[in-house]
Motif scaffolding. Structure first.
Motif, short mmCIF file in Angstrom:
data_model
loop_
_atom_site.label_atom_id
_atom_site.label_comp_id
_atom_site.label_asym_id
_atom_site.label_seq_id
_atom_site.Cartn_x
_atom_site.Cartn_y
_atom_site.Cartn_z
N HIS A 254 0.84 -1.20 0.00
CA HIS A 254 0.00 0.00 0.00
C HIS A 254 0.87 1.25 0.00
O HIS A 254 0.63 2.20 -0.73
CB HIS A 254 -0.89 0.02 1.24
CG HIS A 254 -1.96 -1.03 1.22
ND1 HIS A 254 -2.95 -1.07 0.26
CD2 HIS A 254 -2.21 -2.07 2.05
CE1 HIS A 254 -3.76 -2.09 0.50
NE2 HIS A 254 -3.34 -2.71 1.58
N THR A 255 1.89 1.24 0.86
CA THR A 255 2.74 2.42 1.00
C THR A 255 3.39 2.77 -0.34
O THR A 255 3.42 3.93 -0.75
CB THR A 255 3.83 2.18 2.06
OG1 THR A 255 3.21 1.79 3.27
CG2 THR A 255 4.64 3.44 2.28
N GLU A 588 -8.38 3.54 12.74
CA GLU A 588 -7.58 2.69 11.86
C GLU A 588 -6.61 3.54 11.04
O GLU A 588 -7.03 4.38 10.24
CB GLU A 588 -8.48 1.89 10.91
CG GLU A 588 -9.25 0.79 11.59
CD GLU A 588 -9.92 -0.12 10.58
OE1 GLU A 588 -9.22 -0.67 9.70
OE2 GLU A 588 -11.14 -0.28 10.67
N ILE A 590 -2.56 3.57 8.91
CA ILE A 590 -1.48 2.82 8.31
C ILE A 590 -0.17 3.51 8.67
O ILE A 590 -0.06 4.74 8.64
CB ILE A 590 -1.63 2.71 6.78
CG1 ILE A 590 -0.46 1.92 6.17
CG2 ILE A 590 -1.73 4.08 6.13
CD1 ILE A 590 -0.62 1.64 4.68
N CYS A 605 2.18 7.78 7.01
CA CYS A 605 1.16 7.54 8.02
C CYS A 605 -0.11 8.26 7.60
O CYS A 605 -0.06 9.38 7.06
CB CYS A 605 1.59 8.01 9.40
SG CYS A 605 0.41 7.54 10.70
N GLY A 608 -5.93 4.21 7.51
CA GLY A 608 -5.64 2.86 7.07
C GLY A 608 -6.90 2.05 6.83
O GLY A 608 -7.96 2.61 6.53
N VAL A 612 -7.52 2.53 2.32
CA VAL A 612 -6.28 3.29 2.28
C VAL A 612 -5.94 3.77 0.86
O VAL A 612 -5.58 4.93 0.66
CB VAL A 612 -5.11 2.47 2.89
CG1 VAL A 612 -4.90 1.16 2.16
CG2 VAL A 612 -3.84 3.28 2.90
N ASP A 679 4.51 -2.38 5.62
CA ASP A 679 3.12 -1.94 5.72
C ASP A 679 2.56 -2.44 7.05
O ASP A 679 2.51 -3.65 7.27
CB ASP A 679 2.27 -2.54 4.59
CG ASP A 679 2.05 -1.57 3.46
OD1 ASP A 679 2.68 -0.50 3.47
OD2 ASP A 679 1.25 -1.88 2.56
N ASN A 681 -0.83 -2.21 8.58
CA ASN A 681 -2.19 -1.77 8.23
C ASN A 681 -3.19 -2.89 8.50
O ASN A 681 -3.12 -3.94 7.87
CB ASN A 681 -2.24 -1.38 6.76
CG ASN A 681 -3.62 -0.90 6.34
OD1 ASN A 681 -4.28 -0.20 7.09
ND2 ASN A 681 -4.05 -1.31 5.15
N PRO A 682 -4.09 -2.66 9.44
CA PRO A 682 -4.26 -1.41 10.18
C PRO A 682 -3.48 -1.38 11.48
O PRO A 682 -3.10 -2.41 12.03
CB PRO A 682 -5.77 -1.40 10.47
CG PRO A 682 -6.11 -2.85 10.64
CD PRO A 682 -5.22 -3.60 9.69
#
Length: 700
Positions: A254-255, A588, A590, A605, A608, A612, A679, A681-682
């Motif tokens: 995700h990041t 929530e 990330i 940050c 999340g 996201v 990552d 998350n969450p």
């Protein structure tokens, strides 16, 4: 004096490849050195000539009778290593290699460039280029380049990775009356780079602002360290073209998906205090503003205009730039009311009306500048039939001298009828634009720089004596021994806990009985997840069971997950099932990290959970040099911050615990450069404390 004093101010310069023929690069360089007014010795070097431009010519550098501080090399690429060796033997300290044909042409040229750098290292020489136009300093003076002309004297240092851009800007600047302290064509940056020249310009007494055109930054960590210090002394404005590869490898996280291709540069520039220009026009508009204007005390802008429309446009731009329209004191408003026509607008923007002459402008400007709630002023003028551009400009110039700590930006809309006023304004050192937008952009740049410069100087304070590096090393050793790059959830949780990042209890099991045993230890309810580095989206294959609150439910869930995975992904290697304590809900978020090729780890940050990538409410900072204060600022840039502070009656979340967790994540990735991506998350953030639920770590 500057850090490259002998480079900019050598006692003597030799030009290897000097030529008698006009139009040749070697001839232009010699001629420019002479015509620049350089006071040192000039030694043309060419074994086939005896005299060039009235100067004695030498067959090689080694036969020059005196010490030479700087040698400009303009011979074919294949001959440059031999010339560089001669320079090293002669004791030369600085080279400018204008010759092309190095890494820009491919592997053969790259090998030649590496040889050239090796020779410089061997003899302790510094080199500008290769494949550059050269350099100029108007205060030495010296022009060691093959440009058509020399720059006007000024206080802007301009560094350009593109030689053609530098030549074009030089040509334009003379007609625009813009002066420079230095102009440097960086070329291939094989040795000296923008970092070295920014550091030098920051110490140069003749330079007030540093403007750069860059296509890349080769040494990101050093750039961060050096430029962060330089911008505390002088403004640095950079136009960065092209994009980095920050997100190229990021499809698995995700990041990484949230880190756009140019985000690392934006983040690096912000943390270093660099003002980023988006166009060449903006680069020099900002440079002019910084070279001529004081840094304002704050964000409060006042506008004085003779036309409502442009005043509204300017006001819209003030708000769009997150500046503030100044609120005048009662005394200022009453004084304006007493001296302006009844139809005039008094509350900012101040509309002195279309029939305003110089006296009315002077009156309004004086009252506005004297107001303690005003930090900077934009004076707009439309070319009405009764406008007095010259007289009004003279009034503005007098008021600028009276209020030197408040920047004034002129906006003279129109063309020929306003030209003399614009010229007079510029000659007096007051930036003057044709439209409001660049004037507001210039004020915003001044304000942003002032806020950075006035912020407390802090070294990174992410020091955690309680971290357990041995555990992390052991986990990574086991993963790599297993020929994996992706950690299992239980392994990732162990790494997080080793660095003091609270993670929900999780254990890897291989049988239903073990699963029940671990669930009993943790306490119900629990979550079961398939453990396989090849399965990134576990829910898609029925690999997750949540809310299991009894031994029977755990046994049944274990069996169902294994059956689902074997049916849908029969080739996947499954290490077992992870049993995780089901944690109560919280805000929530990330917390993530992706590694940029130039600047290293970037910390993220924001909101999340499952949304996201949809909401993309994430802020980024580079881990290098990160402080707790910067983490707090990063969080304040997200919409999640509203939830964390308590929204619609909810209790505020534990911000200090979140800042701590982000700081510890940054420390982890700095301590272990083999971590490519993280990552978390969450992350559930509670009124007290937090818990990391799903942790993904990829190593190299």
């Amino acid at each position: 004096m500057g850090l490259l004093t002998n480079f900019y101010n050598p006692n003597a310069v030799a030009v290897v490849g000097a030529s008698k023929k006009p139009g040749k690069v070697g001839h232009s360089i010699v001629k420019n050195l002479i015509e620049s007014g350089f006071q040192g010795k000039i030694y043309p070097v060419n074994p086939r000539e005896e005299e060039i431009e009235g100067l004695a010519v030498y067959p090689s550098v080694t036969e020059i009778p005196e010490q030479v501080d700087l040698v400009v090399i303009a011979v074919p690429a294949a001959r440059t290593p031999d010339v560089a060796r001669d320079c090293g033997k002669k004791g030369v300290r600085n080279l400018v290699v204008v010759t092309a044909g190095f890494k820009e042409i491919g592997k053969e040229g790259l090998d030649l460039e590496k040889e050239l750098v090796s020779i410089c290292r061997q003899y302790g020489m510094r080199m500008l280029g290769p494949n550059c136009v050269g350099m100029m300093d108007t205060h030495t003076p010296i022009n060691a380049s093959f440009t058509r002309t020399s720059p006007l004297k000024g206080d802007i240092a301009f560094l350009s990775q593109s030689g053609a851009t530098l030549i074009a800007i030089l040509d334009w600047s003379r007609s625009a009356g813009l002066g420079f302290s230095k102009m440097v064509s960086l070329g291939n940056k094989a040795d000296l780079s923008e970092i070295d020249f920014i550091a030098e310009a920051a110490e140069d007494p003749y330079t007030r602002v540093i403007a750069c055109y860059l296509e890349d930054v080769a040494d990101g960590p050093r750039f961060l360290e050096v430029v962060r210090e330089a911008t505390r002394k002088k403004p640095v404005i950079i136009l960065k073209s092209g994009t980095s590869q920050a997100g190229a490898q990021a499809a698995s996280s995700h990041t990484g998906a949230l880190a756009g291709s140019d985000l690392a540069y934006d983040t690096a520039f912000r943390q270093c205090g660099v003002i980023r220009a988006r166009t060449m026009t903006e680069l020099f508009e900002l440079a002019i503003a910084f070279s001529r204007c004081p840094v304002p005390a704050g964000r409060k802008v006042a506008i004085v205009t003779n036309s409502g429309g442009p005043g509204i446009v300017a006001t819209d731009n003030v708000e769009a730039r997150s500046l503030t329209m100044a609120r005048f004191t009662r005394e200022t408003i009453e004084e304006l009311r007493g001296g302006l026509p009844a139809e005039a607008a008094l509350y900012n923007p101040v509309d002195v009306l279309g029939d305003a002459g110089a006296d009315r402008y002077r009156f309004a400007m004086e009252k506005v500048l004297a107001d303690p709630n005003v930090d900077s002023v934009v004076v707009l003028m439309c070319p009405t039939a009764v406008a007095q551009p010259l007289e009004t400009t003279r009034a503005v110039i007098e008021l600028q001298k009276k209020y030197p700590h408040k920047p004034i930006m002129g906006v003279y809309l129109g063309g020929e009828s306003m030209a003399e006023g614009t010229r007079l304004m510029s000659e007096a050192g007051i930036p003057c634009f044709t439209f409001p937008e660049p004037a507001i952009a210039a004020i915003n740049g001044l304000v942003s720089y002032g806020e950075f410069r006035n912020a407390p100087v802090g070294e990174s304070d992410l020091v955690y004596p309680d971290v357990d590096k041995k555990t992390v090393k052991a986990v990574f050793y086991d993963v790599m021994r297993d020929n994996r790059l992706v950690l299992l959830g239980s392994e990732a949780a162990a790494v997080a806990r080793a660095y003091g990042i609270p993670a929900a209890p999780i254990s890897l099991v291989t049988s239903p009985e073990e699963a029940v045993e671990e669930a009993e230890k943790m306490g119900y309810p629990v979550v079961l997840k398939v453990a396989s580095p090849k399965i990134l989206h576990k829910t898609d294959v029925g690999g997750v069971k949540i809310g299991l609150d009894s031994p029977e439910a755990v046994r049944k869930g274990f069996i169902e997950i294994m059956e689902n995975v074997h049916r849908l992904l029969p080739q996947a290697v499954v290490y077992g099932i992870e049993v995780q304590k089901m944690m109560p809900g919280g805000v929530e978020l990330i917390i993530g990290m992706t590694r940029d090729v130039q600047f290293g780890p970037m910390i993220a940050c924001g909101l999340g959970g499952i949304y996201v990538n949809l909401l993309k409410d994430v802020a980024f900072r580079l881990a290098q040099g990160l402080t707790r204060r910067e983490i707090e600022t990063m969080l304040s840039e997200t919409k999640a911050f509203t939830l964390l502070r308590g929204y619609r009656g909810e209790k505020p979340s534990d911000l200090p615990a979140l800042v701590e967790a982000i700081g510890r994540t940054a420390r982890l990735v700095l301590d272990f450069p083999e971590i490519n991506e993280i990552d978390i998350n969450p992350v559930f953030v509670y009124n007290q404390g937090l818990s990391a639920l799903d942790i993904k770590i990829t190593i190299s």
